[in-house]
Design an enzyme around this catalytic site. Structure first.
Site, PDB file in Angstrom:
ATOM      1  N   ARG A  89       0.268   7.416  -2.981  1.00 21.02           N
ATOM      2  CA  ARG A  89       0.745   8.518  -2.132  1.00 21.02           C
ATOM      3  C   ARG A  89       2.226   8.786  -2.365  1.00 21.02           C
ATOM      4  O   ARG A  89       2.673   9.927  -2.366  1.00 21.02           O
ATOM      5  CB  ARG A  89       0.474   8.198  -0.655  1.00 21.02           C
ATOM      6  CG  ARG A  89      -0.935   8.563  -0.222  1.00 21.02           C
ATOM      7  CD  ARG A  89      -1.302   7.911   1.078  1.00 21.02           C
ATOM      8  NE  ARG A  89      -1.534   6.483   0.891  1.00 21.02           N
ATOM      9  CZ  ARG A  89      -1.608   5.612   1.896  1.00 21.02           C
ATOM     10  NH1 ARG A  89      -1.423   6.023   3.140  1.00 21.02           N
ATOM     11  NH2 ARG A  89      -1.849   4.343   1.640  1.00 21.02           N
ATOM     12  N   GLU A  93     -11.841  -4.895  -5.528  1.00 15.03           N
ATOM     13  CA  GLU A  93     -12.281  -3.491  -5.401  1.00 15.03           C
ATOM     14  C   GLU A  93     -11.476  -2.554  -6.314  1.00 15.03           C
ATOM     15  O   GLU A  93     -11.902  -1.433  -6.592  1.00 15.03           O
ATOM     16  CB  GLU A  93     -12.146  -3.008  -3.951  1.00 15.03           C
ATOM     17  CG  GLU A  93     -13.181  -3.599  -2.997  1.00 15.03           C
ATOM     18  CD  GLU A  93     -12.962  -5.067  -2.691  1.00 15.03           C
ATOM     19  OE1 GLU A  93     -11.794  -5.483  -2.586  1.00 15.03           O
ATOM     20  OE2 GLU A  93     -13.958  -5.816  -2.592  1.00 15.03           O
ATOM     21  N   SER A 131      -7.052  -6.130  -6.294  1.00 15.34           N
ATOM     22  CA  SER A 131      -8.198  -6.618  -5.512  1.00 15.34           C
ATOM     23  C   SER A 131      -9.488  -6.527  -6.317  1.00 15.34           C
ATOM     24  O   SER A 131      -9.553  -5.813  -7.334  1.00 15.34           O
ATOM     25  CB  SER A 131      -8.332  -5.798  -4.221  1.00 15.34           C
ATOM     26  OG  SER A 131      -8.907  -4.535  -4.508  1.00 15.34           O
ATOM     27  N   LEU A 168      10.698 -21.019  -3.740  1.00 18.88           N
ATOM     28  CA  LEU A 168       9.742 -20.007  -3.267  1.00 18.88           C
ATOM     29  C   LEU A 168       8.481 -20.061  -4.127  1.00 18.88           C
ATOM     30  O   LEU A 168       8.571 -20.004  -5.354  1.00 18.88           O
ATOM     31  CB  LEU A 168      10.346 -18.594  -3.385  1.00 18.88           C
ATOM     32  CG  LEU A 168       9.375 -17.442  -3.073  1.00 18.88           C
ATOM     33  CD1 LEU A 168       9.152 -17.292  -1.565  1.00 18.88           C
ATOM     34  CD2 LEU A 168       9.894 -16.109  -3.626  1.00 18.88           C
ATOM     35  N   ASP A 199       0.841  -1.202   0.000  1.00 13.63           N
ATOM     36  CA  ASP A 199       0.000   0.000   0.000  1.00 13.63           C
ATOM     37  C   ASP A 199       0.877   1.253   0.000  1.00 13.63           C
ATOM     38  O   ASP A 199       1.976   1.229   0.544  1.00 13.63           O
ATOM     39  CB  ASP A 199      -0.910  -0.032   1.238  1.00 13.63           C
ATOM     40  CG  ASP A 199      -2.111   0.888   1.076  1.00 13.63           C
ATOM     41  OD1 ASP A 199      -2.284   1.483  -0.006  1.00 13.63           O
ATOM     42  OD2 ASP A 199      -2.876   1.019   2.051  1.00 13.63           O
ATOM     43  N   ARG A 209     -10.855   1.900  -9.941  1.00  6.73           N
ATOM     44  CA  ARG A 209      -9.834   2.899 -10.315  1.00  6.73           C
ATOM     45  C   ARG A 209      -9.945   3.271 -11.795  1.00  6.73           C
ATOM     46  O   ARG A 209     -10.656   2.611 -12.546  1.00  6.73           O
ATOM     47  CB  ARG A 209      -8.451   2.348 -10.010  1.00  6.73           C
ATOM     48  CG  ARG A 209      -8.323   2.089  -8.511  1.00  6.73           C
ATOM     49  CD  ARG A 209      -6.943   1.706  -8.112  1.00  6.73           C
ATOM     50  NE  ARG A 209      -6.924   1.536  -6.670  1.00  6.73           N
ATOM     51  CZ  ARG A 209      -5.860   1.694  -5.900  1.00  6.73           C
ATOM     52  NH1 ARG A 209      -4.712   2.039  -6.424  1.00  6.73           N
ATOM     53  NH2 ARG A 209      -5.933   1.520  -4.602  1.00  6.73           N
ATOM     54  N   HIS A 269       3.246   2.884  -8.970  1.00  2.63           N
ATOM     55  CA  HIS A 269       3.130   1.427  -9.164  1.00  2.63           C
ATOM     56  C   HIS A 269       4.401   0.861  -9.804  1.00  2.63           C
ATOM     57  O   HIS A 269       4.848  -0.229  -9.474  1.00  2.63           O
ATOM     58  CB  HIS A 269       1.912   1.088 -10.034  1.00  2.63           C
ATOM     59  CG  HIS A 269       0.611   1.464  -9.372  1.00  2.63           C
ATOM     60  ND1 HIS A 269       0.334   1.155  -8.071  1.00  2.63           N
ATOM     61  CD2 HIS A 269      -0.476   2.136  -9.836  1.00  2.63           C
ATOM     62  CE1 HIS A 269      -0.874   1.618  -7.753  1.00  2.63           C
ATOM     63  NE2 HIS A 269      -1.386   2.223  -8.814  1.00  2.63           N
TER      64      HIS A 269
HETATM   65  C1  FPP Z   1      -1.614  -0.093  -3.605  1.00  2.00           C
HETATM   66  O1  FPP Z   1      -1.170   1.228  -3.680  1.00  2.00           O
HETATM   67  C2  FPP Z   1      -1.047  -1.010  -4.601  1.00  2.00           C
HETATM   68  C3  FPP Z   1      -1.767  -1.614  -5.608  1.00  2.00           C
HETATM   69  C4  FPP Z   1      -3.182  -1.351  -5.841  1.00  2.00           C
HETATM   70  C5  FPP Z   1      -1.200  -2.633  -6.504  1.00  2.00           C
HETATM   71  C6  FPP Z   1       0.133  -2.371  -7.052  1.00  2.00           C
HETATM   72  C7  FPP Z   1       0.545  -3.472  -7.939  1.00  2.00           C
HETATM   73  C8  FPP Z   1       1.814  -3.665  -8.345  1.00  2.00           C
HETATM   74  C9  FPP Z   1       2.919  -2.765  -7.932  1.00  2.00           C
HETATM   75  C10 FPP Z   1       2.139  -4.807  -9.254  1.00  2.00           C
HETATM   76  C11 FPP Z   1       2.576  -5.983  -8.434  1.00  2.00           C
HETATM   77  C12 FPP Z   1       3.050  -7.086  -9.285  1.00  2.00           C
HETATM   78  C13 FPP Z   1       3.475  -8.282  -8.842  1.00  2.00           C
HETATM   79  C14 FPP Z   1       3.998  -9.241  -9.835  1.00  2.00           C
HETATM   80  C15 FPP Z   1       3.457  -8.698  -7.430  1.00  2.00           C
HETATM   81  P1  FPP Z   1      -2.266   2.399  -3.752  1.00  2.00           P
HETATM   82  O2  FPP Z   1      -2.377   2.807  -5.162  1.00  2.00           O
HETATM   83  O3  FPP Z   1      -3.560   1.930  -3.141  1.00  2.00           O
HETATM   84  O4  FPP Z   1      -1.608   3.505  -2.857  1.00  2.00           O
HETATM   85  P2  FPP Z   1      -2.374   4.731  -2.190  1.00  2.00           P
HETATM   86  O5  FPP Z   1      -3.220   4.164  -1.081  1.00  2.00           O
HETATM   87  O6  FPP Z   1      -1.260   5.563  -1.680  1.00  2.00           O
HETATM   88  O7  FPP Z   1      -3.192   5.407  -3.245  1.00  2.00           O
END
Ligand code: FPP
Length: 232
Positions: free
Chosen positions: A21, A64, A62, A128, A17, A68, A34
């Protein structure tokens, strides 16, 4: 490092998370958060292997997250797809086995193909397990399990039946769940499997997460006394 060798979690769940931000604070678009978050995923996988962790589940998308913007959603999908398509050598070198949990029907074909290929290619690896929660929600997971049991003709359902038919079928329950960015919520992540998980919250935004942060979480876990509802 020495101290870390005993009493480690077998399975760690990670609620990444703070990407948005992290980016907003720097005046950058959310997708750059991201992208940087993806780097943190790579660093964390290296560290998990180094510490000998056997299973990790990343909450990548998710049920949810469909709320976005289209641009943000497509950005996340592209990151996951590209990561899977470019890490084939890494997976075989390090013994990473890819799997996923969640309903994949709604994803674009390029992402599901990348995932299916990675699963097929890595199915014999055993260092893993890299479990990706994609279009995943804990309530959806329980509903999926119960529907499977109904379809199988079961008249009475036990707790174990539900557990054994979740998307995480065959994986141990998470011992430790880490959530970054200072939020202290479970947000529908593995709610059935996490009945006895230990939680670790850190204020660090996910893109800044690294081996040092993971080590801190592992040391905190080692100090916890797990009782599973019993007494000492
Ligand atoms: C939350 O940050 C993060 C996500 C919704 C997902 C992010 C996904 C990736 C980085 C890809 C992962 C890939 C693999 C292979 C594991 P947010 O956007 O909710 O942060 P905020 O609360 O600050 O807005």
């Amino acid at each position: 490092m020495q101290k870390l060798l005993s009493n480690l979690p077998l399975h760690i769940g990670i609620i990444m998370d703070g990407n948005g931000r992290w980016a907003t604070r720097r005046g950058l678009p959310r997708n750059l958060g991201h992208k940087e978050g993806m780097r943190a995923v790579e660093r964390t996988i290296d560290a998990l292997i180094k510490f000998g962790i056997k299973v990790v589940t990343f909450f990548a998308f998710s049920t949810e997250n469909w709320k976005r913007s289209k641009e943000e959603i497509e950005g996340i999908f592209a990151l996951v797809r590209d990561y899977l398509n470019t890490n084939s050598n890494y997976f075989s070198e390090k013994g990473v086995k890819v799997r996923s949990m969640g309903d994949l029907d709604k994803f674009p074909k390029d992402l599901t193909s990348a995932l299916e290929n990675a699963k097929e290619e890595t199915k014999h690896n055993d260092k893993l397990v890299l479990n990706l929660a994609l279009n995943y929600g804990g309530r959806d997971d329980i509903t999926y399990s119960v529907n499977k049991l109904i379809k199988s003709g079961k008249k009475a359902i036990t707790e174990k039946d539900i557990l054994d038919n979740l998307y995480s079928e065959g994986l141990p329950e998470p011992d430790l769940i880490i959530r970054t960015s200072g939020e202290q919520r479970i947000s529908n992540f593995m709610i059935y499997q996490a009945a006895y998980s230990e939680y670790y919250f850190t204020k660090t935004y996910w893109p800044d997460f690294d081996e040092k942060c993971l080590k801190k979480a592992l040391i905190a876990f080692q100090k916890r006394e797990r009782r599973y509802g019993g007494i000492k």
